[in-house]
Motif scaffolding. Structure first.
Motif, PDB file in Angstrom:
ATOM      1  N   VAL A 264       9.217  -3.836   6.063  1.00 16.62           N
ATOM      2  CA  VAL A 264       8.786  -3.388   4.737  1.00 16.62           C
ATOM      3  C   VAL A 264       9.759  -2.358   4.181  1.00 16.62           C
ATOM      4  O   VAL A 264      10.131  -2.391   3.002  1.00 16.62           O
ATOM      5  N   ALA A 265      10.207  -1.416   5.031  1.00 11.17           N
ATOM      6  CA  ALA A 265      11.160  -0.394   4.590  1.00 11.17           C
ATOM      7  C   ALA A 265      12.471  -1.031   4.141  1.00 11.17           C
ATOM      8  O   ALA A 265      13.069  -0.629   3.134  1.00 11.17           O
TER       9      ALA A 265
ATOM     10  N   ASP B  47      11.902  -2.630   0.789  1.00 15.20           N
ATOM     11  CA  ASP B  47      11.816  -1.607  -0.254  1.00 15.20           C
ATOM     12  C   ASP B  47      13.208  -1.192  -0.718  1.00 15.20           C
ATOM     13  O   ASP B  47      13.448  -1.010  -1.922  1.00 15.20           O
ATOM     14  N   ARG B  48      14.129  -1.043   0.235  1.00 13.99           N
ATOM     15  CA  ARG B  48      15.503  -0.672  -0.128  1.00 13.99           C
ATOM     16  C   ARG B  48      16.146  -1.775  -0.966  1.00 13.99           C
ATOM     17  O   ARG B  48      16.830  -1.501  -1.955  1.00 13.99           O
TER      18      ARG B  48
ATOM     19  N   ILE C 153      14.649  -3.974  -2.831  1.00 14.67           N
ATOM     20  CA  ILE C 153      13.997  -4.029  -4.144  1.00 14.67           C
ATOM     21  C   ILE C 153      14.553  -2.952  -5.068  1.00 14.67           C
ATOM     22  O   ILE C 153      14.827  -3.200  -6.253  1.00 14.67           O
ATOM     23  N   LEU C 154      14.734  -1.737  -4.547  1.00 12.63           N
ATOM     24  CA  LEU C 154      15.295  -0.652  -5.359  1.00 12.63           C
ATOM     25  C   LEU C 154      16.695  -1.002  -5.853  1.00 12.63           C
ATOM     26  O   LEU C 154      17.034  -0.783  -7.020  1.00 12.63           O
TER      27      LEU C 154
ATOM     28  N   ASP D 209      20.728   4.816  -0.381  1.00 13.44           N
ATOM     29  CA  ASP D 209      19.950   4.799  -1.625  1.00 13.44           C
ATOM     30  C   ASP D 209      20.177   6.088  -2.415  1.00 13.44           C
ATOM     31  O   ASP D 209      20.349   6.051  -3.643  1.00 13.44           O
TER      32      ASP D 209
END
Length: 229
Positions: free
Chosen positions: A84-85, A88-89, A91-92, A135
């Protein structure tokens, strides 16, 4: 319920050869064997295969995955959390690129030609991303460029033309003119990096390693080497 190796391979998007290799190295050993000696995979085997495939997406080696699965206490919940982490990266990064491309699209639809810095941001987002920057570092670069892109564009173009003239004239990198050029160039990049010299070196590495950026900036490895000298 048990799955034969061919069915599991098909449903998991793997080859039978890969599953046999996992068995050979004891990464995924089937729970049962049929009377004819065929591998049979049960629920626990499929759950372990999910862990393996999720960790493969994190660029871990098979040896690292085996060590993690055999010794980690976190189990499946830890694997899912890590996946998931990672998503998330991604997606950002994709969201930031999408927003910038929409801005370019608006300019093109208004019959306005985006500036070189606009294209560079989009290009760097595609070729770089997590390959070179974290990020937080990408957010720093985005903030700095949004604040000074228009102001920096003329100076960037002037410095590029100056570099080409010096190289074409055979001027030594140690000449006063080349030294002045290099100092202005590095100061501009350092401003783009928010004063972070570590981030500056990552920008340097990206421009050195990505041929697509050479064409966009007009500065190839020979030019980068000249400035570095």
């Amino acid at each position: 319920m048990f799955l034969k190796i061919g069915e599991l391979a098909r449903r998991a998007g793997l080859t039978v050869r890969a599953l046999r290799h996992y068995d050979d190295i004891a990464l995924l050993v089937p729970s049962e064997r049929s009377s004819g000696g065929y591998r049979l995979y049960g629920r626990k085997d499929v759950a372990r295969l999910y862990r393996i495939q999720a960790l493969r997406r994190l660029d871990l080696s098979l040896a690292e995955i085996q060590d993690l699965l055999d010794n980690a206490a976190g189990g499946l919940s830890e694997v899912v959390a890590r996946q998931v982490a990672q998503l998330d990266r991604e997606i950002l990064q994709a969201s930031a690129l999408r927003a910038h491309l929409l801005a370019l699209q608006d300019q093109l639809q208004a019959s306005k030609q985006p500036g070189i810095d606009d294209w560079l941001v989009a290009l760097e987002s595609m070729v770089a991303g997590a390959k070179y920057f974290s990020d937080d570092e990408q957010r720093v670069l985005s903030t700095q460029r949004n604040g000074c892109a228009d102001a920096a564009a003329p100076e960037r173009a002037e410095l590029t033309n100056w570099l080409h003239r010096l190289v074409a004239a055979g001027a030594s990198p140690e000449s006063p003119q080349a030294q002045a050029l290099a100092q202005r160039w590095i100061a501009l990049l350092l401003e783009e990096a928010g004063g972070d010299e570590g981030l500056l070196m990552k920008i340097y590495a990206m421009h050195w390693n990505e041929p697509s950026l050479h064409a966009m900036t007009g500065v190839d490895r020979a030019g980068i080497r000249y400035i570095s000298h």
